[in-house]
Design an enzyme around this catalytic site. Structure first.
Site, PDB file in Angstrom:
ATOM      1  N   GLU A   8     -34.661 -13.766  32.375  1.00 20.32           N
ATOM      2  CA  GLU A   8     -34.328 -15.175  32.619  1.00 20.32           C
ATOM      3  C   GLU A   8     -34.823 -16.063  31.480  1.00 20.32           C
ATOM      4  OE1 GLU A   8     -34.148 -12.911  36.296  1.00 20.32           O
ATOM      5  OE2 GLU A   8     -35.710 -13.144  34.782  1.00 20.32           O
ATOM      6  N   GLY A  37     -40.551  -9.770  22.690  1.00 18.99           N
ATOM      7  CA  GLY A  37     -39.876 -10.809  21.938  1.00 18.99           C
ATOM      8  C   GLY A  37     -39.201 -10.384  20.658  1.00 18.99           C
ATOM      9  N   GLU A  38     -39.318  -9.108  20.269  1.00 20.92           N
ATOM     10  CA  GLU A  38     -38.749  -8.679  18.995  1.00 20.92           C
ATOM     11  C   GLU A  38     -37.535  -7.779  19.152  1.00 20.92           C
ATOM     12  OE1 GLU A  38     -42.267  -8.545  15.758  1.00 20.92           O
ATOM     13  OE2 GLU A  38     -42.510  -7.083  17.386  1.00 20.92           O
ATOM     14  N   LEU A  96     -25.219  -7.642  26.391  1.00 22.32           N
ATOM     15  CA  LEU A  96     -24.696  -8.618  25.437  1.00 22.32           C
ATOM     16  C   LEU A  96     -25.575  -8.741  24.198  1.00 22.32           C
ATOM     17  CD1 LEU A  96     -23.562 -11.432  27.893  1.00 22.32           C
ATOM     18  CD2 LEU A  96     -22.086  -9.980  26.503  1.00 22.32           C
ATOM     19  N   GLU A  97     -26.872  -8.515  24.347  1.00 20.77           N
ATOM     20  CA  GLU A  97     -27.763  -8.691  23.192  1.00 20.77           C
ATOM     21  C   GLU A  97     -27.388  -7.771  22.036  1.00 20.77           C
ATOM     22  OE1 GLU A  97     -31.998  -9.273  23.967  1.00 20.77           O
ATOM     23  OE2 GLU A  97     -31.510  -9.313  26.103  1.00 20.77           O
ATOM     24  N   PRO A 103     -39.806   0.271  26.116  1.00 19.17           N
ATOM     25  CA  PRO A 103     -39.874   0.222  27.577  1.00 19.17           C
ATOM     26  C   PRO A 103     -39.644  -1.189  28.093  1.00 19.17           C
ATOM     27  CG  PRO A 103     -41.721   1.458  26.664  1.00 19.17           C
ATOM     28  CD  PRO A 103     -41.039   0.787  25.520  1.00 19.17           C
ATOM     29  N   ARG A 104     -39.009  -1.286  29.255  1.00 21.61           N
ATOM     30  CA  ARG A 104     -38.677  -2.585  29.831  1.00 21.61           C
ATOM     31  C   ARG A 104     -39.918  -3.387  30.217  1.00 21.61           C
ATOM     32  NH1 ARG A 104     -34.822  -6.549  30.248  1.00 21.61           N
ATOM     33  NH2 ARG A 104     -34.947  -7.612  32.255  1.00 21.61           N
ATOM     34  N   ASN A 145     -29.030  -6.335  30.253  1.00 18.26           N
ATOM     35  CA  ASN A 145     -28.030  -7.140  29.557  1.00 18.26           C
ATOM     36  C   ASN A 145     -27.509  -6.434  28.304  1.00 18.26           C
ATOM     37  OD1 ASN A 145     -26.452  -9.221  28.614  1.00 18.26           O
ATOM     38  ND2 ASN A 145     -28.172 -10.411  27.821  1.00 18.26           N
TER      39      ASN A 145
END
Length: 784
Positions: free
Chosen positions: A67, A316-317, A343-344, A275-276, A341
């Protein structure tokens, strides 16, 4: 009644579950020190610095990492369309907070942890943030948060709303309960038609649910700096590179095991495994060590590192790495986690391989599959061959890039909807239970006393020979009367009307019942009070001070023969007749909480605005809901014209030397600010609009007289904060103690010279002149 019953049951269940909730938080706090640091905010006790933010902010809630990434485009769009509006972002997870600091820290005014969905915590947070609009991303439905947001008069939007397949079945079973919560959002903007149908099936009002697209289509891929160790690690070798992004555990296996098996089948390929969840970083590192695979960790990466596998154990990378990869496997799609996602990597034009589970992004996945923009596999055994085939398909990445751009614009549509909603809402403070219990009876007494006082004053109302223009307000505290009185006096003087000013002289210690001064006369602040001192120092008009304004007015007529008298703070002084009533309404708190003193800030009921001849909205530079305020004012008084005004900081004046600096001089420089105003938020808002970095601020009571000890404490705070500049108002400068300059060594003290700008000012001034002429004509008629 059904909704109240449902909320009663919900809160009863919350109370019953409180011991388990407390135990859960205790366990989290013991396991992770960072969680301990977040607990006060989760209970609604936000940092005091939040109060530095002007009221009326947009509160954007993004629960976690996904989000937050979606929120980036929305925040950029908000900044572009509503540049002066404060933005506060809340998250629920530690990872989400860390990413928000990284991605949104420079774009927002504050980043906080969201309060738990207990009414007491939500109310505390709302009282601190004082938002005008709350925007909740995707699927966060919190009954107390929604209900209390509307109780505070705020707008409420769900943005980029979605309900997954797994969640939809559970929500349908809870429809009766969720319907009450979904009745509160003013708008629900969903990602597609399927999501619209799911929200309606869950209980949302169909008219409020609109398809506006997914914010994820508006993501902009990042770029690593040229000297980034990550970029240097990638560029150090020319062998193919693939990324296993957002890998998860589920269905009895870890996706990392499948990824490592596939990597062994791809000789000479390098791998970045991400990893998520941050809490799995160590587990994956141990897995790599146990397998004997040489690997580097991003958190310890050295430029010279040449290991074939890199564990991305930072946040963040990842999105910035996709452009450097030859192929991407999207995790969460082999384990039944609903997918992540896609789309990234598509934005970077990278070939993608996914497993069979993309339920959370089914519409996007269907579109990509239909247009041959990704490769789908059934299980882990197909991963290595699929990656090899994907890298050979030269058009796969380009097709993914094309599909990623077909549905952009969700952020712009959300901002447009927010602007529309902001024109309809007027936030208000909501008193605590203790305040309602103990102060409500006192408001009844205040109302009774106000009615009796008004009747008495009207029975013995007196009129001066000189026309009187009253400038007042309906709420206690400052609304900008002093600057407007001065501004009007200057205009009347320039037009040849010889104005004089009548003031009560609040805060003065003189025993004289009536004092009159020529324009520009010198007098002690103890004789005049602080605000009348500003009138004197301006040299614009003669000044009369006293509680009995009629008697003082007679003295002014005898000594100065004014053409018009300006009655400062005179709306409730009904004993003196006036030719024209101007009532000021503070756009930052227009209706004084809607309650009489002491529970609210109103001196009289809102219906009293009906007797105003003109209404002036002040401090409109910091408000975005002016249309809603004006609509409410016209409902109360349909005849009085409404004017907008703004406070403009012109120059900073240095105490002692009189040196002047432009209003924006201290942009980015750490300063300490202090004031003693009826509404200190007005000063904080002005500093915020000027882009001034206030590291410490201190608010004192209205008309406060500063002692040497208080100035020494202010000096100590300035030095501790590394600030060599202190800022205040002209009114506070007047209230400083004698020899104050010697008490502030090494610090420069400035006060802000302000002016008032009024929209359609010639029209308002024309009404004042017409009222003056009508009064004189009536007086001449009576004389005959």
């Amino acid at each position: 009644m059904r909704a109240k019953g449902i909320y009663f049951v919900y809160r009863f269940l919350q109370a019953a579950a409180a011991p388990a909730v407390i135990l859960y938080f205790l366990i989290r706090c013991v396991r992770d020190a960072r969680y301990r640091g977040s607990m006060l905010q989760r209970l609604g006790r936000l940092p005091a610095s939040i109060r530095l933010i002007p009221p009326g902010a947009i509160w954007l809630h993004a629960v976690s990492v996904g989000e937050v990434l979606a929120a980036v485009a929305l925040v950029h769009a908000l900044r572009e369309q509503l540049p002066g509006l404060p933005i506060v972002v809340s998250t629920s997870t530690l990872a989400g907070r860390a990413l928000a600091e990284q991605k949104l820290g420079s774009l927002t005014d504050a980043i906080i942890y969201a309060p738990v969905d207990y009414a007491f915590a939500v109310r505390r947070a709302l009282r601190m943030v004082r938002p005008s609009l709350v925007m909740v991303l995707e699927t966060e439905i919190w009954p107390n948060f929604f209900r209390e947001t509307k109780r505070f008069g705020c707008g409420l939007m769900l943005v980029s709303g979605r309900i997954s397949d797994h969640t939809a079945s559970r929500y349908r079973k809870l429809r009766v309960a969720l319907q009450s919560a979904l009745a509160f959002p003013d708008m629900i903007l969903v990602q597609n038609q399927t999501m619209r149908e799911r929200f309606i099936a869950t209980g949302a009002t169909p008219e409020r649910v609109t398809v506006s697209g997914s914010l994820k289509y508006d993501l902009q891929p990042g770029t690593l700096p040229p000297d980034s160790p990550l970029r240097l690690w990638v560029m150090a070798q020319s062998t193919p590179l693939w990324i296993a992004a957002s890998t998860c555990a589920g269905d009895g296996f870890d996706e990392e095991d499948i990824v490592l098996s596939a990597w062994r089948q791809l000789p000479e390929w390098r791998l970045i495994i991400a990893p998520r969840k941050p809490e799995r970083f160590e587990a994956v590192a141990r897995k790599l060590q146990a397998a004997g695979i040489p690997f580097a960790r991003r958190s310890r990466l050295e430029v010279a590192s040449k290991e074939p596998v890199l564990l991305l154990d930072t946040l963040g990378e990842l999105s910035s790495l996709f452009e450097l990869a030859d192929a991407v496997f999207m995790g969460g799609t082999l384990a039944a986690r609903g997918g992540h996602n896609i789309l990234e990597p598509a934005f970077s034009g990278r070939p993608m391989v996914v497993g069979p589970h993309l339920e959370n992004f089914q519409d996007i996945a269907d579109d990509f599959l239909t247009n041959s923009a990704l490769v789908s596999i059934k299980d882990g055994s197909e991963l290595a061959p699929a990656l090899a085939a994907a890298i050979e398909d030269r058009g796969l990445g380009q097709r993914a890039l094309e599909r990623s751009g077909v549905a952009r614009g969700a952020a712009a549509r959300a901002v447009s909807a927010a602007e529309q909603l902001l024109t309809t809402i007027v936030p208000r403070a909501y008193p605590t239970l203790a305040q309602r219990v103990f102060l409500t009876p006192l408001t009844w007494l205040w109302r009774a006393g106000s009615v009796l006082n008004t009747r008495r004053n009207l029975r013995c109302q007196l009129a001066l020979a000189t026309p009187v223009i009253s400038i007042g307000n309906l709420s206690a505290g400052g609304t900008g009367k002093t600057p407007l009185v001065l501004h009007l006096a200057q205009r009347l003087r320039a037009a040849g009307h010889a104005p004089a000013i009548l003031s009560r002289g609040y805060g003065r210690t003189s025993h004289h019942k009536a004092l009159v001064f020529a324009a520009g006369a010198r007098a002690s602040v103890t004789h005049t009070g602080d605000e009348p001192q500003i009138f004197l120092q301006s040299g614009v008009a003669p000044l009369g001070i006293g509680g009995q304004r009629f008697g003082v007015g007679r003295l002014m007529e005898e000594k100065f023969h004014p053409g018009v008298l300006l009655l400062d703070d005179g709306f409730q002084h009904r004993k003196l007749a006036r030719a024209f009533d101007i009532v000021l309404v503070d756009a930052l708190d227009p209706f004084g909480n809607g309650r009489l003193l002491p529970l609210g800030r109103l001196r009289e009921p809102l219906a009293a605005l009906a007797r105003a001849d003109a209404l002036v909205l002040t401090r409109t530079e910091s408000a975005v809901n002016l249309t809603a305020i004006e609509r409410r004012l016209r409902q109360i008084n349909p005849l009085a014209p409404v004017y907008r005004s703004r406070t403009v900081g012109r120059t900073w004046v240095r105490f002692g030397s009189g040196e002047q600096r432009p209003a924006g001089s201290f942009d980015g420089q750490p300063v300490v600010a202090f004031c003693g105003l009826g509404n200190p938020q007005s000063f904080w808002s002005t500093l915020h609009c000027l882009g001034i970095k206030v590291v410490e601020r201190f608010a004192f009571d209205d008309h406060h007289r500063y002692t040497p000890g208080q100035l020494r404490r202010l000096l100590h705070s300035s030095r501790a904060a590394g600030a060599r500049v202190m800022l205040t108002t002209q009114k506070d400068l007047i209230n400083l103690c004698d020899d104050c300059q010697s008490l502030l060594p090494g610090v420069d003290l400035y006060w802000l010279k302000i002016e008032i700008e009024i929209e359609r000012e010639p029209e308002l001034f024309g009404l004042c002149r017409q009222a003056i002429e009508n009064w004189r004509a009536a007086s001449n008629f009576k004389a005959r």
